[in-house]
Enzyme design. Structure first.
Site, PDB file in Angstrom:
ATOM      1  N   LYS A  74      47.949  13.179  78.528  1.00 34.87           N
ATOM      2  CA  LYS A  74      46.866  12.606  79.618  1.00 34.87           C
ATOM      3  C   LYS A  74      47.156  11.205  79.771  1.00 34.87           C
ATOM      4  O   LYS A  74      46.012  10.582  79.432  1.00 34.87           O
ATOM      5  CB  LYS A  74      45.214  13.093  78.942  1.00 34.87           C
ATOM      6  CG  LYS A  74      44.351  13.004  80.077  1.00 34.87           C
ATOM      7  CD  LYS A  74      44.490  13.967  81.269  1.00 34.87           C
ATOM      8  CE  LYS A  74      43.405  13.769  82.299  1.00 34.87           C
ATOM      9  NZ  LYS A  74      43.531  14.444  83.358  1.00 34.87           N
TER      10      LYS A  74
ATOM     11  N   ASP B  51      47.264  28.985  73.493  1.00 34.48           N
ATOM     12  CA  ASP B  51      46.642  30.214  73.696  1.00 34.48           C
ATOM     13  C   ASP B  51      46.781  30.611  74.991  1.00 34.48           C
ATOM     14  O   ASP B  51      46.761  32.015  75.395  1.00 34.48           O
ATOM     15  CB  ASP B  51      45.024  30.202  73.281  1.00 34.48           C
ATOM     16  CG  ASP B  51      44.816  30.324  71.859  1.00 34.48           C
ATOM     17  OD1 ASP B  51      45.653  30.458  71.092  1.00 34.48           O
ATOM     18  OD2 ASP B  51      43.681  30.647  71.490  1.00 34.48           O
TER      19      ASP B  51
ATOM     20  N   TYR C 107      41.482  16.524  65.877  1.00 33.20           N
ATOM     21  CA  TYR C 107      40.886  17.529  64.906  1.00 33.20           C
ATOM     22  C   TYR C 107      40.981  16.913  63.467  1.00 33.20           C
ATOM     23  O   TYR C 107      40.358  17.236  62.693  1.00 33.20           O
ATOM     24  CB  TYR C 107      41.864  18.742  65.002  1.00 33.20           C
ATOM     25  CG  TYR C 107      41.722  19.636  66.162  1.00 33.20           C
ATOM     26  CD1 TYR C 107      40.893  19.338  67.130  1.00 33.20           C
ATOM     27  CD2 TYR C 107      42.454  20.772  66.211  1.00 33.20           C
ATOM     28  CE1 TYR C 107      40.811  19.997  68.177  1.00 33.20           C
ATOM     29  CE2 TYR C 107      42.324  21.406  67.413  1.00 33.20           C
ATOM     30  CZ  TYR C 107      41.750  20.951  68.346  1.00 33.20           C
ATOM     31  OH  TYR C 107      41.613  21.956  69.691  1.00 33.20           O
TER      32      TYR C 107
ATOM     33  N   ASP D 291      46.952  23.471  70.979  1.00 35.06           N
ATOM     34  CA  ASP D 291      46.028  24.449  70.647  1.00 35.06           C
ATOM     35  C   ASP D 291      45.382  25.337  72.067  1.00 35.06           C
ATOM     36  O   ASP D 291      45.596  26.576  71.950  1.00 35.06           O
ATOM     37  CB  ASP D 291      44.467  23.786  70.205  1.00 35.06           C
ATOM     38  CG  ASP D 291      43.535  24.840  69.476  1.00 35.06           C
ATOM     39  OD1 ASP D 291      44.147  25.984  69.395  1.00 35.06           O
ATOM     40  OD2 ASP D 291      42.517  24.468  69.088  1.00 35.06           O
TER      41      ASP D 291
ATOM     42  N   ASP E 174      46.105  18.670  82.587  1.00 31.39           N
ATOM     43  CA  ASP E 174      45.672  19.448  83.586  1.00 31.39           C
ATOM     44  C   ASP E 174      46.491  20.146  84.280  1.00 31.39           C
ATOM     45  O   ASP E 174      46.309  21.451  84.845  1.00 31.39           O
ATOM     46  CB  ASP E 174      44.400  18.852  84.200  1.00 31.39           C
ATOM     47  CG  ASP E 174      44.854  17.459  84.697  1.00 31.39           C
ATOM     48  OD1 ASP E 174      45.950  16.753  84.069  1.00 31.39           O
ATOM     49  OD2 ASP E 174      44.194  16.711  85.416  1.00 31.39           O
TER      50      ASP E 174
END
Ligand code: NAD
Length: 361
Positions: free
Chosen positions: A195, A255, A146, A251, A227
């Site tokens: 990852k 959520d 980001y 992020d 994942d």
């Protein structure tokens, strides 16, 4: 101990829920022999109304002079509020982004707790949620994808977009240390999510996290691919204590984790920097649809205040007292409208604050 707390009541339901959190803080301070000194700070729409901007330099300086800041939520209804006629840099949310940046709040903490009493609100199967769960997602907030360089160009006649994901070892080390410190106050397990089978940034992340882990022999460290983590959160959320991860993965996972708890009015959060300073706020927004009605759930803000006592002031007993009072109120069947279910007693915002304050011991 004297607790110097900045208070941003904010907009919408902000003033209603922060008032209840201050009530609970005052009672906790009284029972445990502390004093709370509050500095009221204006941010968001409330600051625009007075100063024409969502955050002033004076407010930033005043926030800096406090040990921690407790915040309600900021913002209004974008369709009707005049605040949203202003250019984007002058709108309420710009104040929040700026204060995070000015105070270097690089570590975002979001607990996802499913209370046994509220498990009906959880969308997962009963066998999975039996006994509830309690995890803490620690997300790096100021680096990664980001904040990387980005551009969109035409290459050989084809529109092509680039976003770069960069982390240096110092950024990883400081968040990892925060994660392990927090695990030491909990069940002493860190799941570092990356990852690393694909990304270089993740391989560096894993290496640095392992180096940091060597300084915390009591904490069990496991690595998990993002994942797999997304699956495990819905398959077996009880396995997690602290989930430590980078900005974008955090992020998405935070959520997901908060959705499985079922109620936005219960979710606390904190953003921390390298010192003990933190900004503590509910995960939800300013809920303009219910503002002024006295029905908002103050529990997320009250639990944010408990986090503040734990992480900025190292007052673990006092934080436990608040969390236990919240559990007791729920066990006894009191509910605000958002978490109401059959056979329970519905109470308003103020009554919920009174009940929790009354159970502080
Ligand atoms: P929201 O979280 O304010 O509301 C979503 C839904 O959840 C609404 O139905 C609301 O009534 C309900 N809700 C939220 N908190 C509640 C509580 N404590 N008790 C009971 N019900 C609650 O999200 P939104 O409607 O998308 O955003 C409203 C405003 O809040 C916008 O201006 C947005 O930018 C702002 N916002 C601010 C923050 C922040 O201050 N950190 C975070 C998110 C959104």
């Amino acid at each position: 101990m004297e607790l110097r707390i900045g208070v941003i009541k904010g907009d919408g339901i902000g003033p209603e829920i922060v008032t209840e959190a201050m009530k609970v803080l005052d009672e906790t301070a009284r029972v445990y022999g502390h004093t709370c000194g509050y500095t009221q700070l204006l941010m968001g729409g409330a600051s625009i109304d007075v100063h024409g901007v969502p955050l002033t330099d004076e407010t930033v300086a005043a926030a800096r002079s406090c040990d921690a800041v407790l915040m309600g939520s900021i913002g209004g209804d974008a369709r009707t509020s005049p605040w949203y006629q202003l250019e984007p840099s002058k709108r309420p949310e710009a104040g929040l982004l700026r204060i995070r940046k000015e105070l270097n709040l690089f570590a975002n903490l979001r607990p996802a707790v499913l209370y046994d009493e509220l498990k009906g609100a959880c969308p997962l199967k009963k066998e999975i949620t039996e006994g509830g769960f309690d995890m803490m997602i620690m997300r790096e907030l100021t680096g990664g994808l980001y904040f990387g360089e980005r551009r969109t160009v035409r290459e050989d006649g084809v529109m092509t977009a680039y976003d770069s994901l960069t982390y240096n070892e110092n950024e990883i080390r400081r968040i990892a240390k925060r994660g392990f410190d927090i695990a030491m106050k909990r069940r002493k397990k860190v799941t570092s999510v990356d990852k690393a089978n694909v990304l270089d940034s993740s391989r560096l992340w894993r290496k640095v996290v392992e180096e940091v882990a060597a300084g915390y022999p009591e904490v069990a460290l496991e690595h998990m691919l993002v994942d797999n983590c997304a699956m495990q959160l819905v398959k077996d959320p009880k396995q997690f204590d602290v989930i430590l991860t980078e900005n974008m993965f955090g992020d998405i996972l935070s959520d997901e984790a908060s959705m499985v708890t079922g109620s936005i009015g219960m979710l606390a959060s904190a953003s921390l920097n390298e010192t003990k300073f933190g900004l503590y706020e509910p995960s939800g927004g300013s809920a303009p649809d219910i503002a002024g009605k006295g029905i908002a759930n103050p529990i997320a803000t009250i639990l944010s205040a408990a986090m503040m006592l734990r992480f900025s002031f190292d007052l673990d007993r006092e934080a436990d007292a608040i969390e236990n009072a919240v559990s007791r109120v729920l066990k006894e069947g009191y509910r605000t409208i958002d978490i109401m279910s059959e056979g329970k007693e519905q109470v308003d915002t103020k009554k919920m604050g009174d009940l929790i304050a009354g159970y502080i011991q």
